[in-house]
Every structure is written in C-alpha cells, then in structure tokens.
Design an enzyme around this catalytic site. Structure first.
Site, short mmCIF file in Angstrom:
data_model
loop_
_atom_site.label_atom_id
_atom_site.label_comp_id
_atom_site.label_asym_id
_atom_site.label_seq_id
_atom_site.Cartn_x
_atom_site.Cartn_y
_atom_site.Cartn_z
N HIS A 121 0.87 -1.19 0.00
CA HIS A 121 0.00 0.00 0.00
C HIS A 121 0.90 1.23 0.00
O HIS A 121 2.01 1.18 0.54
CB HIS A 121 -0.85 0.08 1.27
CG HIS A 121 -1.89 -0.97 1.41
ND1 HIS A 121 -1.74 -2.08 2.20
CD2 HIS A 121 -3.13 -1.06 0.88
CE1 HIS A 121 -2.83 -2.82 2.15
NE2 HIS A 121 -3.70 -2.23 1.36
N ASP B 260 1.80 1.91 3.60
CA ASP B 260 2.62 0.92 4.34
C ASP B 260 4.05 1.43 4.44
O ASP B 260 4.78 1.06 5.34
CB ASP B 260 2.69 -0.42 3.59
CG ASP B 260 1.37 -1.16 3.55
OD1 ASP B 260 0.51 -0.87 4.39
OD2 ASP B 260 1.20 -2.03 2.67
C1 GLO Z 1 -8.55 -6.62 3.19
C2 GLO Z 1 -7.97 -6.77 1.88
C3 GLO Z 1 -6.67 -6.02 1.73
C4 GLO Z 1 -6.40 -5.76 0.28
C5 GLO Z 1 -5.35 -4.75 0.12
C6 GLO Z 1 -4.96 -4.59 -1.31
O1 GLO Z 1 -9.40 -7.32 3.59
O2 GLO Z 1 -7.79 -8.11 1.58
O3 GLO Z 1 -5.61 -6.73 2.32
O4 GLO Z 1 -6.07 -6.94 -0.37
O5 GLO Z 1 -5.82 -3.54 0.62
O6 GLO Z 1 -5.65 -3.58 -1.93
#
Ligand code: GLO
Ligand code: MG
Ligand code: MG
Length: 415
Positions: free
Chosen positions: A81, A84
């Site tokens: 992200h 992150d």
């Molecule tokens: C949450 C999601 C999250 C997404 C991530 C990628 O439940 O699975 O982990 O995969 O934000 O966009």
C-alpha cells in the site's frame, strides 16, 4: 502419545521452532520458490497482530527487512500500500520520492521486483465517509491518492495496481445515495487510469493492470461492491471511462466469506477475461476476514481452485494476502509462516498438475463428455441411459481426495 516435556526457556524457543520446522520436511529451495509468481505483501509481513479486540503481539518491521526476508525465503515479488511505506503526510511530496528511491535500492540489492501497488482508502480518518464521499474535496483527494500510487508503481516497475475500496459503503442506510456513490468511485478509477496512460507514455512503459478487489463485510456494515460479481457488473456498467484497463483481484477468503464457491467465482471472472490478480489465503464461510494462510483450512477446495486456474493457463500473480497469526512471533513470521505458506501453495499447484494428467480423472471426464450415445426425446429414457455414467462424478471427487492425501499411493495404518 504425550511426550513429557521440560519447560522451554525463552532463549531456546527459536531453536526448537527451527528444528521442528525442519523436521516437517517438504520445503522447497528458494530457487524453486522463485519460479512461481508469488508476491509478498509488505502489510502481511509487517502485520503486528492487532485488531479491534487485540493489542499488537509483534514488533514493527520496515520495508528493508521485509524485502530482505522475502529474498531469503525465495518470494521474488513484493507488493505494498502507499501508506505501508510512506507516511500519509509525505504522499506526493519530495520525501515520498526519496523513500521510493530507497525502496528501489532495497529491491535491486535483494533481487526482488515490485509487482503491485495499492492505495490505502480505508484506514485513515479522511475515508470515514468512503473514498467516494459526498464532499468534493475528499473525492478530489481520493483521485490524487490513486493517481499518486500509479506514479509510484511506475517508478518501482510494477505491472499491477489493486483497489480494495474498503469503506465504500455505510453503517446506516438512507444518507448515502448508492448510484451517485458508485459514479463518484468510478471517477477516482478514471483518474488512476488517466494518470497511468500519461505516466506510461512518459516512461515508455506499458500501462498497469488495474484490479478491483471485493469484500462482502468489513469495514462497513453494508458494502456497495461486496463480491467479485458485483465488481464485474460495475466494470461493465458504463460508469468507467476505461473499462478495458480494469479487471479483478479476487481474494479467496472474500468469496468464501459470503458463502460463494471461490472456484465458481473465479470461473466467472475467467470467462469475463478479467481474472488478472489473485489474493491467496484461507478461512471460513460466513465469518470475518480471518486471513489464514493458504491451504490451512480448505486444502481440497484449494486443490480444486488450482486445477481450474492451471487448466485455463492463469499466469498472473498469487498474492500472499494473509495474516500470520498473532501467536506467531516475528521470527516465526519469516521462518515458519511465509515459507510454509509458499510451500503448501507450490505443492497444491503441483498436485493440480497431477490431477490434470491423472489417467482415471482423464478417462472419467472424457466418458462423461461422450455421453451414452442414446438420443431420445423421452426424459426417462435419457436419464436411464446416463445413470451409470454419472457415478463418475463421485469417483472423480474421491480421486481428487486420494491425490490430496496421498491415498492413491496407499497408506498403512497400524492398529
Ligand atoms: C482486506 C484486503 C486487503 C487488500 C489490500 C490490497 O481485507 O484483503 O488486504 O487486499 O488492501 O488492496
Ligand atoms: Mg486482499
Ligand atoms: Mg482478507
């Protein structure tokens, strides 16, 4: 049999875990693991075990450590992200490009590639009313955020951008007008696609594949695009300016959570030509998003999923979007959790190959497709003509379980 066990002092616990993990066997080499398009999320490795009712159980880790550990394990790709790795207040500023440069260095140093970037549109207070909020300034900010992520993605060499809309929904009905919200959300995706077209052109790179990820529950009470099927309908709705640039990132557990057969959900994405990216994990039907590592709960279902994907030549990423349990230490995250998840995936993938070349399944499947040869307009006669052949459905299911548990090679039980 219970083994009498002496207490294991803290300074001997890692050695015990390492010894038992080794005793499990079945581990692939980092070189073998790198042959698969397995992608490791920054947020999965850095997850500290916190939740609404849970305090963190693990210390924080930065991208340098995560990338290094992925390289050591043999996970060849890294996903993230924006927030992150970049503090929210630094997004779009010089500090962002400095961090991006350091990420690029860490990736090169470790021989890991960034395959996917995604925008956090669910955690920060600014998304309280969703990334498609009524306030035009919030929507303008959402457009900036997704466009900014696309630029970071190009800088890091990514091929994919993922969108989990997170808070696109509401707790109480009536205040939000759904059709308008969906139109506004489409505008954010248009902004991402436009930034992509422009950046790709400037950098002489192909455009990214933009992949939508649905989740039926959480973090809102009601979600506007709760399933991959809803996402497909949204892509085809006419609201998007660039629908050809937008596909899906289904998540195994997100489909299971609402009661779907994940394999059938994936099949619908496949026939639509939109299965571009896949979040792999495991969990339970009609429960919350427990994000257990792939194959720990439903290995047979997973085998079935991989048979479908292998037989259709799916060659996109398998993104390890799970959460190492909060009982696992940080040492455990990199020495047990990720390596075992990767190895279970590889074994299931190989088994899917065994299923596809299995002579029993092959002949049974061909026989079912050949039918009885009895042509009739009489329903009872047709049913009778196929009766014995249809026993093969159960036989195929049995054969798959045999392959999964090694029963086709026989097993001796000591009684
Ligand atoms: C949450 C999601 C999250 C997404 C991530 C990628 O439940 O699975 O982990 O995969 O934000 O966009
Ligand atoms: Mg996911
Ligand atoms: Mg999940």
């Amino acid at each position: 049999m219970k083994l009498p066990m002496k207490p294991v002092p803290p300074n001997e616990q890692q050695a015990l875990v390492n010894r038992l993990a080794k005793a499990c066997g079945g581990a692939y080499s980092p070189e073998t693991r790198r042959k698969y398009f397995l992608t490791g999320p920054q947020w999965a490795a850095a997850y500290q075990g916190q939740a609404l009712f849970h305090a963190p159980t693990r210390e924080a880790v930065d991208f340098a450590r995560v990338i290094e550990e992925f390289a050591r394990i043999g996970i060849g790709y890294w996903t993230t992200h924006d927030t992150d790795v970049i503090p929210t207040e630094a997004l779009g500023k010089d500090a962002q490009w400095e961090i991006t440069r350091r990420i690029g260095e860490a990736l090169r140093r470790n021989g890991v590639a960034c395959s996917m970037v995604t925008t956090e549109t669910f955690h920060h207070a600014v998304w309280a009313a969703s990334p498609a909020a009524e306030a035009p300034e919030v929507r303008r900010y959402a457009a900036f955020r997704v466009a900014n992520t696309v630029r970071i993605g190009h800088e890091l060499g990514a091929q994919f951008a993922v969108y989990w809309p997170g808070s696109l929904g509401y707790y109480v009905q009536g205040a939000v007008e759904e059709t308008e919200t969906l139109r506004w959300y489409a505008e954010a995706l248009d902004a991402a696609c436009e930034a992509d077209i422009e950046t790709a052109k400037a950098k002489g790179r192909p455009t990214l594949k933009h992949c939508l990820e649905a989740k039926p529950f959480e973090p809102q009470a009601e979600i506007l695009l709760p399933t991959s099927d809803a996402m497909l309908a949204f892509i085809g709705s006419g609201l998007l300016k660039y629908p050809a640039m937008v596909g899906l990132n289904p998540e195994y557990l997100h489909e299971l959570m609402w009661g779907a057969a994940p394999r059938a959900a994936l099949a619908r994405a496949l026939v639509a030509g939109k299965l571009w990216h896949f979040d792999i994990n495991d969990g339970y039907r009609l429960k919350h998003d427990v994000d257990i590592a792939v194959g720990l709960v439903n290995p047979l279902d997973w085998l079935n999923v991989l048979v479908l994907l292998r037989s259709h030549g799916y060659n996109g990423p398998f993104n390890l979007d799970y959460k190492p349990p909060r009982t696992t230490s940080l040492h455990g995250v990199f020495s047990v959790s990720f390596p075992t998840a990767v190895d279970r995936f590889i074994t299931l993938w190989e088994m899917a190959g065994d299923v596809l070349s299995d002579p029993v399944i092959g002949e049974a499947t061909a026989a079912l497709r050949a039918g009885s040869g009895v042509v009739s307009d009489d329903a009872a006669e047709l049913a009778a003509a196929n009766r014995e052949l249809l026993t093969l459905h159960e036989l195929i299911a049995h054969r798959m379980v045999q392959i999964l548990i090694g029963q086709h090679r026989g097993r001796v039980y000591s009684l």
